[in-house]
Scaffold this active site. Sequence first.
Site, PDB file in Angstrom:
ATOM      1  N   LYS A   1      22.369  23.334 -24.034  1.00 15.39           N
ATOM      2  CA  LYS A   1      21.880  24.167 -22.977  1.00 15.39           C
ATOM      3  C   LYS A   1      23.553  24.193 -22.028  1.00 15.39           C
ATOM      4  CE  LYS A   1      17.732  21.863 -23.464  1.00 15.39           C
ATOM      5  NZ  LYS A   1      17.334  22.821 -24.526  1.00 15.39           N
TER       6      LYS A   1
ATOM      7  N   HIS B   1      11.782  17.726 -16.980  1.00 17.88           N
ATOM      8  CA  HIS B   1      12.482  18.088 -18.172  1.00 17.88           C
ATOM      9  C   HIS B   1      14.043  17.474 -17.939  1.00 17.88           C
ATOM     10  CE1 HIS B   1      14.322  21.045 -21.221  1.00 17.88           C
ATOM     11  NE2 HIS B   1      13.381  20.760 -21.867  1.00 17.88           N
TER      12      HIS B   1
ATOM     13  N   HIS C   1      20.067  22.796 -29.895  1.00 19.23           N
ATOM     14  CA  HIS C   1      19.303  22.517 -28.618  1.00 19.23           C
ATOM     15  C   HIS C   1      20.009  22.215 -27.360  1.00 19.23           C
ATOM     16  CE1 HIS C   1      16.629  19.401 -26.336  1.00 19.23           C
ATOM     17  NE2 HIS C   1      15.734  20.266 -26.644  1.00 19.23           N
TER      18      HIS C   1
ATOM     19  N   ASP D   1      36.112  31.245 -18.668  1.00 18.74           N
ATOM     20  CA  ASP D   1      37.312  31.205 -18.401  1.00 18.74           C
ATOM     21  C   ASP D   1      38.035  29.954 -18.680  1.00 18.74           C
ATOM     22  OD1 ASP D   1      37.336  33.749 -17.691  1.00 18.74           O
ATOM     23  OD2 ASP D   1      37.397  33.622 -15.664  1.00 18.74           O
TER      24      ASP D   1
ATOM     25  N   LYS E   1      17.171  14.873 -18.312  1.00 12.86           N
ATOM     26  CA  LYS E   1      17.650  13.793 -19.206  1.00 12.86           C
ATOM     27  C   LYS E   1      18.716  13.000 -18.532  1.00 12.86           C
ATOM     28  CE  LYS E   1      16.609  17.532 -22.272  1.00 12.86           C
ATOM     29  NZ  LYS E   1      15.195  17.687 -21.857  1.00 12.86           N
TER      30      LYS E   1
ATOM     31  N   ASP F   1      24.574   1.535 -12.194  1.00 12.96           N
ATOM     32  CA  ASP F   1      25.366   1.172 -11.003  1.00 12.96           C
ATOM     33  C   ASP F   1      25.577   2.120 -10.056  1.00 12.96           C
ATOM     34  OD1 ASP F   1      24.979  -1.453 -12.177  1.00 12.96           O
ATOM     35  OD2 ASP F   1      27.082  -1.543 -13.083  1.00 12.96           O
TER      36      ASP F   1
END
Length: 356
Positions: free
Chosen positions: A278, A96, A276, A283, A98, A103
């Site tokens: 997450k 899952h 979508h 603080d 991404k 480099d």
Amino acid sequence: MDVYFDGGSAFDAMERDVDAARTEILVESYIWKDDATGRRALDALGRATARGVAVRALADAVGSLSTKKAYWEELRRKGVEVRLFGTFLLQPFRDHRKILVVDRRVAFTGGMNIADEYSGGSGLGSAGKSLSAWRDTHARVEGAAAWEMATVFSEGWNEAGSTPIVLQPLEPPGDAPSRVLVLDSRPGRGHEETASVLAAVVGAARERVWVTNAYFAPRRRAIDALAEAVRRGVDVRVLLPGVSDVPIVRHAGHGWYAPLLAAGVRIFEYQPAILHAKTAVVDDYASVVGSSNLDFRSFHLNAECNFLILDDEVGRTMSKAFERDLESSKEIDAGWRRSVPHRAGDWTARKLGILL
């Protein structure tokens, strides 16, 4: 460090770094489509291989199931090494993540897959309807964290049965402490550690804990941690989708609204588009950006990757983005009412949380 709250700016930044690559590009995506955004990625990676850059691409076989074999072959003809993770469709584990690493000095992660709904690119959805960009968040870091991200990529790459990637030892860091912690996990390793770090960040909060999550089907201990923060006088807010591409998960989240509201947690639902992202910000200092949803799958079955960023400027940027999102959201209060069928769906989805 940079944080992007829309696909247009995130994909522009990633393309700039890909075009500046000198030796290596590592790219990993749960969903990788052959649409306008997938074509943009193909062209950019092809330009890199034409310059002599080594490019490796890893996609999840189930998440990218709609992508035809011809697309992967076209990438290979351009000189890109391509692998698919988990080609056995009935196995429960998913990659899952991404990830983009350039480099081993620049890295990105977040919630954005390679597809038009994330990038804001032009295209048509499966029903032939025009796509509108989803609300998502991605982050870019440099330095030692990018090298760590290369090791995370290599784990999935090697698991996919590929020629192992050889990583040279990381040079000792300077005197300044790292402000980025890479939270990565895969089935059987790293999930408990990620959960413990997130619990520690919430437990250390003194003023606010603001959480944004796309697929909210948490375990009881996550609810308890948020409730405990409220009892300490912390401003706890949770921003969730007002409309979802996976309605059963939204139902599962609704099943937790009553105990959250009773504990004093404020709940908001985002209205303009599918949410979508997450993320979390605590603080105005500790920020989390990554791929992990607050559900069983992300903390038991998936390979995931997140940044924990300890930085005042990034924290303030994250808080301002959260406040902007609230302007386009509806607050759920104690008077929230659901129909009997809706409540039945919520109860059922919550009981099925382990399967979601």
